[in-house]
Design a protein around this motif. Structure first.
Motif, PDB file in Angstrom:
ATOM      1  N   SER A 160       0.593  -1.072  -0.732  1.00 14.12           N
ATOM      2  CA  SER A 160       0.132  -0.152   0.400  1.00 14.12           C
ATOM      3  C   SER A 160       0.500   1.187   0.271  1.00 14.12           C
ATOM      4  O   SER A 160      -0.013   2.506  -0.250  1.00 14.12           O
ATOM      5  CB  SER A 160      -0.999   0.099   1.592  1.00 14.12           C
ATOM      6  OG  SER A 160       0.016   0.371   2.362  1.00 14.12           O
ATOM      7  N   ASP A 161       2.036   1.230   0.165  1.00 14.32           N
ATOM      8  CA  ASP A 161       3.188   2.381   0.108  1.00 14.32           C
ATOM      9  C   ASP A 161       3.219   3.039  -1.984  1.00 14.32           C
ATOM     10  O   ASP A 161       3.777   3.537  -1.073  1.00 14.32           O
ATOM     11  CB  ASP A 161       4.459   1.712   0.696  1.00 14.32           C
ATOM     12  CG  ASP A 161       4.051   2.096   2.679  1.00 14.32           C
ATOM     13  OD1 ASP A 161       3.197   2.356   2.992  1.00 14.32           O
ATOM     14  OD2 ASP A 161       4.732   1.097   2.988  1.00 14.32           O
ATOM     15  N   SER A 168      -3.436   0.439  -1.825  1.00 16.46           N
ATOM     16  CA  SER A 168      -4.258   0.931  -1.241  1.00 16.46           C
ATOM     17  C   SER A 168      -5.835   1.062  -1.250  1.00 16.46           C
ATOM     18  O   SER A 168      -6.068   1.123   0.239  1.00 16.46           O
ATOM     19  CB  SER A 168      -2.932   2.517  -0.852  1.00 16.46           C
ATOM     20  OG  SER A 168      -3.871   3.393  -2.650  1.00 16.46           O
ATOM     21  N   GLU A 171      -7.122  -0.972   0.885  1.00 18.86           N
ATOM     22  CA  GLU A 171      -7.423  -1.029   2.483  1.00 18.86           C
ATOM     23  C   GLU A 171      -8.146   0.349   3.191  1.00 18.86           C
ATOM     24  O   GLU A 171      -7.954   0.652   3.695  1.00 18.86           O
ATOM     25  CB  GLU A 171      -5.594  -0.721   2.472  1.00 18.86           C
ATOM     26  CG  GLU A 171      -5.314  -2.043   2.644  1.00 18.86           C
ATOM     27  CD  GLU A 171      -3.100  -2.116   3.112  1.00 18.86           C
ATOM     28  OE1 GLU A 171      -3.401  -0.416   3.904  1.00 18.86           O
ATOM     29  OE2 GLU A 171      -2.607  -2.455   3.493  1.00 18.86           O
ATOM     30  N   LYS A 173      -8.027   3.420   1.166  1.00 25.08           N
ATOM     31  CA  LYS A 173      -7.966   4.421   0.831  1.00 25.08           C
ATOM     32  C   LYS A 173      -7.981   4.911  -0.167  1.00 25.08           C
ATOM     33  O   LYS A 173      -8.323   4.310  -0.986  1.00 25.08           O
ATOM     34  CB  LYS A 173      -6.305   4.531   1.284  1.00 25.08           C
ATOM     35  CG  LYS A 173      -6.202   4.190   2.098  1.00 25.08           C
ATOM     36  CD  LYS A 173      -3.967   4.292   2.744  1.00 25.08           C
ATOM     37  CE  LYS A 173      -3.612   3.402   4.467  1.00 25.08           C
ATOM     38  NZ  LYS A 173      -2.723   2.527   4.691  1.00 25.08           N
ATOM     39  N   GLY A 175      -7.250   5.767  -3.959  1.00 24.80           N
ATOM     40  CA  GLY A 175      -6.283   5.737  -4.816  1.00 24.80           C
ATOM     41  C   GLY A 175      -6.375   6.422  -5.953  1.00 24.80           C
ATOM     42  O   GLY A 175      -7.783   7.629  -6.060  1.00 24.80           O
TER      43      GLY A 175
END
Length: 183
Positions: A160-161, A168, A171, A173, A175
């Motif tokens: 996800s970094d 991401s 997760e 978040k 994108g």
């Protein structure tokens, strides 16, 4: 394209890889990544492209794609690759700041003259090798592969970094492009 790598079922998602000719590291620059992402967004909005997963690496892009509506997935893929090829070429030709410009253009023109179905330029390798994701298990394997690509390349420690992927989004978040969640 052989029968093994054919989009047969328009209702399914497919794993595809777009690779730059000679595995050139084009996507080390933000401008080229932006051209690709804008093209994906356009295809999502105007052509019914569904993106279940993606990751931009330096020389290739992995995607899980599907389609809704009247447009066939293979036609959307063709248009996506064609648009990005034309616009990245245009950017290369008109950007004096690109230190590799002459070399990159020479290689892409060289690749284009070697294939009879090109005029004078080739950006992408011609094959995408679409693999039908016919089960949840296969889909999850491909999604994990896509998200772990930057980790395996030692670009980041956690999937996800890497902001140039859908990791991401899975997760929770936001994108860079809208994801059709596969889970």
């Amino acid at each position: 394209m052989g029968r093994k790598y054919t989009i047969r079922d328009q209702e399914q998602f497919y794993f595809v890889t777009f690779t730059v000719v000679y595995w050139l590291d084009i996507f080390i620059r933000e401008e080229y990544k932006s051209i690709f992402l804008e093209s994906v967004k356009y295809c999502q909005k105007e052509k019914g492209l569904l993106v279940g997963g993606w990751c931009i690496m330096t020389s290739h892009i992995h995607l899980i794609l599907g389609a809704k509506g009247d447009n066939k997935l293979e036609d959307i893929i063709r248009d996506l690759k064609s648009y990005t090829s034309r616009h990245i070429r245009k950017y290369l030709e008109n950007n004096p700041q690109e230190s590799r410009r002459e070399w990159l253009l020479w290689l892409m023109k060289r690749a284009g003259t070697k294939k009879s179905n090109n005029k004078d330029f080739q950006f992408w390798q011609q094959h995408n090798h679409p693999i039908e994701l016919s089960s949840n298990e296969i889909m999850q394997q491909r999604l994990d592969y896509i998200h772990n690509n930057p980790v395996e390349a030692h670009f980041v420690e956690n999937p996800s970094d890497w902001i140039y992927s859908s990791a991401s989004s899975y997760e929770g978040k936001k994108g860079l492009i809208k994801i059709y969640h596969l889970d």
